[in-house]
Design a protein around this motif. Structure first.
Motif, PDB file in Angstrom:
ATOM      1  N   LYS A 204      20.210  45.674  48.485  1.00 25.94           N
ATOM      2  CA  LYS A 204      18.911  46.022  47.897  1.00 25.94           C
ATOM      3  C   LYS A 204      18.253  47.228  48.544  1.00 25.94           C
ATOM      4  N   GLY A 216      16.242  48.536  43.124  1.00 21.85           N
ATOM      5  CA  GLY A 216      16.785  47.585  42.153  1.00 21.85           C
ATOM      6  C   GLY A 216      18.163  47.079  42.564  1.00 21.85           C
ATOM      7  N   PHE A 259      19.550  33.441  36.969  1.00 22.51           N
ATOM      8  CA  PHE A 259      20.003  34.219  38.135  1.00 22.51           C
ATOM      9  C   PHE A 259      19.346  33.586  39.348  1.00 22.51           C
ATOM     10  N   GLU A 273      14.585  33.885  44.847  1.00 20.80           N
ATOM     11  CA  GLU A 273      13.980  34.202  43.550  1.00 20.80           C
ATOM     12  C   GLU A 273      14.854  33.700  42.428  1.00 20.80           C
ATOM     13  N   ASN A 275      15.729  34.826  38.394  1.00 19.61           N
ATOM     14  CA  ASN A 275      15.545  35.769  37.304  1.00 19.61           C
ATOM     15  C   ASN A 275      16.090  35.118  36.044  1.00 19.61           C
ATOM     16  N   ARG A 277      17.759  36.594  33.619  1.00 21.21           N
ATOM     17  CA  ARG A 277      18.669  37.577  33.003  1.00 21.21           C
ATOM     18  C   ARG A 277      19.782  37.888  33.987  1.00 21.21           C
ATOM     19  N   GLY A 279      21.758  39.947  36.682  1.00 23.35           N
ATOM     20  CA  GLY A 279      21.344  40.877  37.735  1.00 23.35           C
ATOM     21  C   GLY A 279      22.080  42.194  37.601  1.00 23.35           C
ATOM     22  N   ASP A 280      21.432  43.223  38.082  1.00 26.46           N
ATOM     23  CA  ASP A 280      21.996  44.556  38.020  1.00 26.46           C
ATOM     24  C   ASP A 280      21.914  45.126  39.436  1.00 26.46           C
ATOM     25  N   PRO A 281      23.020  45.458  40.115  1.00 24.57           N
ATOM     26  CA  PRO A 281      24.365  45.735  39.606  1.00 24.57           C
ATOM     27  C   PRO A 281      25.401  44.614  39.778  1.00 24.57           C
TER      28      PRO A 281
HETATM   29  N1  GLY Z   1      20.304  42.900  41.598  1.00 25.30           N
HETATM   30  C1  GLY Z   1      19.049  42.280  41.610  1.00 25.30           C
HETATM   31  C2  GLY Z   1      18.341  42.247  40.343  1.00 25.30           C
HETATM   32  O1  GLY Z   1      18.891  42.507  39.288  1.00 25.30           O
HETATM   33  O2  GLY Z   1      17.171  41.925  40.356  1.00 25.30           O
END
Ligand code: GLY
Ligand code: AMP
Length: 404
Positions: A204, A216, A259, A273, A275, A277, A279-281
């Motif tokens: 990160k 991100g 996520f 956390e 999410n 959706r 995660g990216d990447p």
């Molecule tokens: N790689 C962390 C995110 O997509 O929030």
């Protein structure tokens, strides 16, 4: 199967690339997409944050499935509008997406479901924030309650900085610092059951050695050869199933990907956390290794028909993000990019690019995600960095220690 993907980043390019390799997918569309996605899908200039526009496009294209990539369209209610139009959607409802959209809501769900996470307080006034900082002590963790595109969290030993962040946000969650390595586990959910993908890890911080500001995500790899045996099963049992069970109990069945960002603490895995959706990447490496055809898998989630756990290929994948000059504070855009040709063991996913005449130019902070693969982590890493070395983008920077 005709599929429409919503979003325009590296994650959406990865999703479209994998969907295009699924023989069941006969037609692939993306809105708005990017110049990389355009190589495998038809692009549509539609506002991804406008539920009406997205649903109208899905109906007009007569797609069988809509896949929503980023969090903002989910929180805006895009999935609800698509389902109301009678089309299957991979992506939770606006209300279920609050598991990401509100840290307070996420904490409440975890408390009700007895899911291990950092102790936390929601604070509105400066007095409340100060009291919470002193209750938990340094290092201080202060999180904007709402969506903040990766910029909402401050972790610091400096009490003044922590308090300043709390002051700058309307509502914050202040929580106990969790020590230990972080890993990501994504669970595909169909509203009643859930199945795990492989574990992955992202990087990160902006600079080598985990220095510099939070971003991100600057790179990722999968699998994690060092992960404790049985971790995935433990996280499914202690975290994923109780969480989706609690959401269902509240009338918010979760269809999409949950996520789970985890800290492996001395007292076991705890949630950093959630999410709503991919995660990216991390997605870029996970989809590289996924063997189960993606279209069928996402459709099964959207229609409540998830079956067996997804299967992954042997070997390893590593992705390295190439970021523009000034990222994350003030990314410079509009510079030409050269050297995007894939090699036998690595390829380029577009994250923040645009077309300008015959050129592909930078158009965001994270510009490209270069994915390398190989029989083991070191060869995958080498493959990714070999291709990174051929790419030209003035002023760009990347980390040199991903997956080392
Ligand atoms: N790689 C962390 C995110 O997509 O929030
Ligand atoms: P988040 O947006 O919640 O993923 O937070 C961004 C990053 O801040 C995480 O990946 C962690 O590195 C760090 N972080 C968040 N919460 C905590 C915590 N309770 N303890 C330690 N680090 C944290």
């Amino acid at each position: 199967m005709r599929v429409l993907v919503i979003g325009s980043g590296g994650r959406e390019h990865a999703l479209c690339r994998s969907l295009s390799l699924d023989p069941q997918v006969s037609e692939l569309h993306c809105a708005p997409g990017n110049p990389g996605v355009e190589e495998v899908a038809t692009l549509h200039p539609v506002d991804p944050l406008d539920p009406g526009q997205v649903a109208e496009l899905a109906v007009r294209l007569r797609v069988d499935l809509v896949v929503v990539g980023p969090e903002a369209p989910l929180v805006a209610g895009v999935s609800d509008a698509v389902r109301d139009a009678g089309i299957a959607c991979f992506g939770p409802s606006k209300d279920a997406a609050m598991i990401e959209g509100s840290k307070t809501f996420a904490k409440e769900v975890m408390r009700a479901a007895d899911v291990p996470t950092a102790r936390a307080r929601t604070c509105v006034t400066e007095e409340e924030a100060a009291a919470a900082l002193d209750e938990f002590g340094a290092p201080y963790v202060v999180k904007d309650d709402g969506l903040a595109a990766g910029k909402g969290v401050v972790v610091t030993d400096d009490r003044d900085k922590a308090l300043a962040h709390a002051r700058a946000c309307e509502r914050v969650v202040i929580e106990e610092f969790l020590d230990g390595p972080e890993v990501s586990l994504f669970a595909l959910c169909d509203g009643s059951t859930a199945v795990p993908l492989q574990l992955a890890q992202d990087f990160k911080r902006a600079y080598d050695g985990d220095e510099g500001p939070n971003t991100g995500g600057m790179g990722a790899y999968t699998p994690l050869p060092w992960a404790p045996e049985g971790l995935t099963e433990q996280v499914m049992r202690e975290i994923v199933h109780p969480t989706i069970g609690e959401l269902t109990r509240r009338g918010l069945p979760f269809q999409g990907v949950l996520f789970v960002g985890l800290a492996l603490t001395s007292k076991g895995p705890k949630v950093v956390e959630f999410n709503a959706r991919f995660g990216d990447p991390e997605t870029e490496v996970l989809l590289d290794r996924l063997e189960t055809p993606l279209g069928g898998l996402l459709m099964a989630c959207a229609t409540g028909e998830l079956g067996l756990d997804p299967v992954f290929k042997d070997g390893s994948a590593v992705t390295v993000v190439i970021a523009s000059e000034g990222y994350p504070e003030a990314p410079v855009k509009g510079d030409a990019i050269k050297g995007l040709q894939e090699t036998g063991t690595a390829y380029v996913l577009h994250a923040g690019t645009a077309r300008q005449g015959d050129d592909v130019v930078s158009a965001g902070g994270r510009v490209l995600a270069v994915v390398g693969h190989g029989p083991d982590q070191e060869s995958a890493r080498q493959a990714a960095y070999d291709l990174v070395g051929r790419i030209e983008l003035r002023g760009s920077h990347h980390r040199t220690d991903i997956a080392r």
